[in-house]
Write a protein that holds these residues in place. Sequence first.
Motif, PDB file in Angstrom:
ATOM      1  N   SER A   1       6.098  -3.711   8.591  1.00 15.65           N
ATOM      2  CA  SER A   1       5.565  -4.639   7.416  1.00 15.65           C
ATOM      3  C   SER A   1       5.986  -4.261   6.345  1.00 15.65           C
ATOM      4  N   PHE A   2       6.538  -3.338   5.686  1.00 20.19           N
ATOM      5  CA  PHE A   2       6.505  -3.012   4.454  1.00 20.19           C
ATOM      6  C   PHE A   2       7.985  -3.672   4.189  1.00 20.19           C
ATOM      7  N   PHE A   3       9.106  -3.719   4.847  1.00 23.70           N
ATOM      8  CA  PHE A   3      10.264  -4.598   4.665  1.00 23.70           C
ATOM      9  C   PHE A   3      10.142  -6.146   4.752  1.00 23.70           C
ATOM     10  N   ARG A   4       9.368  -6.303   5.479  1.00 27.88           N
ATOM     11  CA  ARG A   4       8.958  -7.755   5.436  1.00 27.88           C
ATOM     12  C   ARG A   4       8.177  -8.242   4.304  1.00 27.88           C
ATOM     13  N   ALA A   5       7.355  -7.516   3.746  1.00 24.80           N
ATOM     14  CA  ALA A   5       6.477  -7.587   2.664  1.00 24.80           C
ATOM     15  C   ALA A   5       7.397  -7.851   1.065  1.00 24.80           C
ATOM     16  N   MET A   6       8.351  -6.735   1.385  1.00 28.79           N
ATOM     17  CA  MET A   6       9.378  -6.830   0.084  1.00 28.79           C
ATOM     18  C   MET A   6      10.391  -7.893   0.204  1.00 28.79           C
ATOM     19  N   THR A   7      10.536  -8.364   1.602  1.00 29.82           N
ATOM     20  CA  THR A   7      11.460  -9.666   1.488  1.00 29.82           C
ATOM     21  C   THR A   7      10.735 -10.830   1.146  1.00 29.82           C
ATOM     22  N   GLY A   8       9.270 -10.999   1.364  1.00 29.71           N
ATOM     23  CA  GLY A   8       8.732 -11.867   0.804  1.00 29.71           C
ATOM     24  C   GLY A   8       8.632 -11.785  -0.741  1.00 29.71           C
ATOM     25  N   LEU A   9       8.387 -10.760  -1.307  1.00 27.29           N
ATOM     26  CA  LEU A   9       8.339 -10.496  -2.806  1.00 27.29           C
ATOM     27  C   LEU A   9       9.529 -10.858  -3.486  1.00 27.29           C
ATOM     28  N   ARG A  10      10.862 -10.514  -2.689  1.00 25.36           N
ATOM     29  CA  ARG A  10      12.162 -11.078  -3.524  1.00 25.36           C
ATOM     30  C   ARG A  10      12.040 -12.571  -3.540  1.00 25.36           C
TER      31      ARG A  10
ATOM     32  N   ASP B   1       0.882  -1.107  -0.063  1.00 24.23           N
ATOM     33  CA  ASP B   1      -0.073   0.273  -0.024  1.00 24.23           C
ATOM     34  C   ASP B   1       0.739   1.216  -0.101  1.00 24.23           C
ATOM     35  N   GLY B   2       1.960   1.244  -0.766  1.00 22.84           N
ATOM     36  CA  GLY B   2       2.826   2.158  -0.875  1.00 22.84           C
ATOM     37  C   GLY B   2       4.173   2.137  -1.671  1.00 22.84           C
ATOM     38  N   ALA B   3       4.775   2.756  -2.025  1.00 22.91           N
ATOM     39  CA  ALA B   3       6.094   2.630  -2.516  1.00 22.91           C
ATOM     40  C   ALA B   3       7.240   2.607  -1.467  1.00 22.91           C
ATOM     41  N   ARG B   4       6.760   3.147  -0.574  1.00 23.97           N
ATOM     42  CA  ARG B   4       7.796   3.452   0.559  1.00 23.97           C
ATOM     43  C   ARG B   4       7.334   2.970   1.918  1.00 23.97           C
ATOM     44  N   ALA B   5       8.346   2.487   3.075  1.00 22.09           N
ATOM     45  CA  ALA B   5       7.949   2.043   4.251  1.00 22.09           C
ATOM     46  C   ALA B   5       6.992   2.934   4.776  1.00 22.09           C
ATOM     47  N   ARG B   6       7.184   4.101   4.919  1.00 18.52           N
ATOM     48  CA  ARG B   6       6.303   4.988   5.814  1.00 18.52           C
ATOM     49  C   ARG B   6       4.900   5.119   5.282  1.00 18.52           C
ATOM     50  N   THR B   7       4.693   4.902   4.061  1.00 18.96           N
ATOM     51  CA  THR B   7       3.244   5.008   3.780  1.00 18.96           C
ATOM     52  C   THR B   7       2.740   3.932   3.723  1.00 18.96           C
TER      53      THR B   7
ATOM     54  N   HIS C   1      -0.702   9.097  -4.473  1.00 20.46           N
ATOM     55  CA  HIS C   1       0.376   9.736  -5.256  1.00 20.46           C
ATOM     56  C   HIS C   1       1.733   8.937  -5.530  1.00 20.46           C
ATOM     57  N   GLU C   2       1.769   7.775  -4.771  1.00 20.65           N
ATOM     58  CA  GLU C   2       2.940   7.020  -4.973  1.00 20.65           C
ATOM     59  C   GLU C   2       2.629   5.763  -5.884  1.00 20.65           C
ATOM     60  N   LEU C   3       1.497   5.836  -6.561  1.00 16.66           N
ATOM     61  CA  LEU C   3       1.210   4.576  -7.444  1.00 16.66           C
ATOM     62  C   LEU C   3       2.331   4.553  -8.566  1.00 16.66           C
ATOM     63  N   PRO C   4       2.717   5.747  -9.245  1.00 14.49           N
ATOM     64  CA  PRO C   4       3.496   5.559 -10.381  1.00 14.49           C
ATOM     65  C   PRO C   4       4.966   5.255  -9.930  1.00 14.49           C
ATOM     66  N   GLU C   5       5.443   5.411  -8.570  1.00 20.88           N
ATOM     67  CA  GLU C   5       6.603   5.099  -8.117  1.00 20.88           C
ATOM     68  C   GLU C   5       6.829   3.359  -7.859  1.00 20.88           C
ATOM     69  N   LEU C   6       5.354   3.141  -7.170  1.00 22.11           N
ATOM     70  CA  LEU C   6       5.303   1.683  -7.093  1.00 22.11           C
ATOM     71  C   LEU C   6       5.440   0.796  -8.008  1.00 22.11           C
TER      72      LEU C   6
END
Length: 213
Positions: free
Chosen positions: A147-156, A132-138, A179-184
């Motif tokens: 949760s962002f870091f752990r989700a990205m670990t799963g994706l990798r 739900d964002g291109a960055r951890a804080r979002t 606003h972060e959708l293009p970055e994501l």
Amino acid sequence: PMTCQKDIIAQIKTAGLHPPHAMTLMVTDWCNLLCRHCLHYCCALNNAAFVPARKIKDLVDSFAKMGGTQINLTGGEVLSHPEWDSILAFCTAHPLIDGVSLQTNGILLTHEKIDALLNMGTEKLTIQVSLDGARARTHDLVRGPGSFFRAMTGLRLLVKSELGPRTQVTFTEMAHNIHELPELLEKIDKLGVGRLVSSTVVLSGRAAASKRI
């Protein structure tokens, strides 16, 4: 019974409708996150329910015999179900089912779980991981710290196991993240994920009570 299934299909067609081709099954309300935009109130409570695998398999089989071809497994967190691999293997092996979607927040993905996915065959499988964002804080604003870091670990892990083309990111549009959708999109393309699906918040469950979405 087949007669009952035929009667149901006949009633649907008599009403001028088409029989459903997809079914979404909430296999548990247990979850390792407390997302602010949760459609339900899923959480890691001791009394959280896990639908028995036998009942899920019976539902899938009955639905398939009615002409259904797509199964979507959701929760809660599907990978927390003690029989998740048995359920998923049954769905992907069913001769009448063409597609199976596994919805997860990605945090419980491990080498062992991905090996299980590979062993059961992935030709029919789509793995949906929520970002739900291109960055951890979002992302973490609604899903919790880390949760962002752990989700990205799963994706990798999925991409490294050559499951990137079978993986799609699901993005929930909110005022703080749209606003972060293009970055994501750029991020997951570089990562090697096959697809992104975007949808809006449904104001039900915990989402209806939240003031931060």
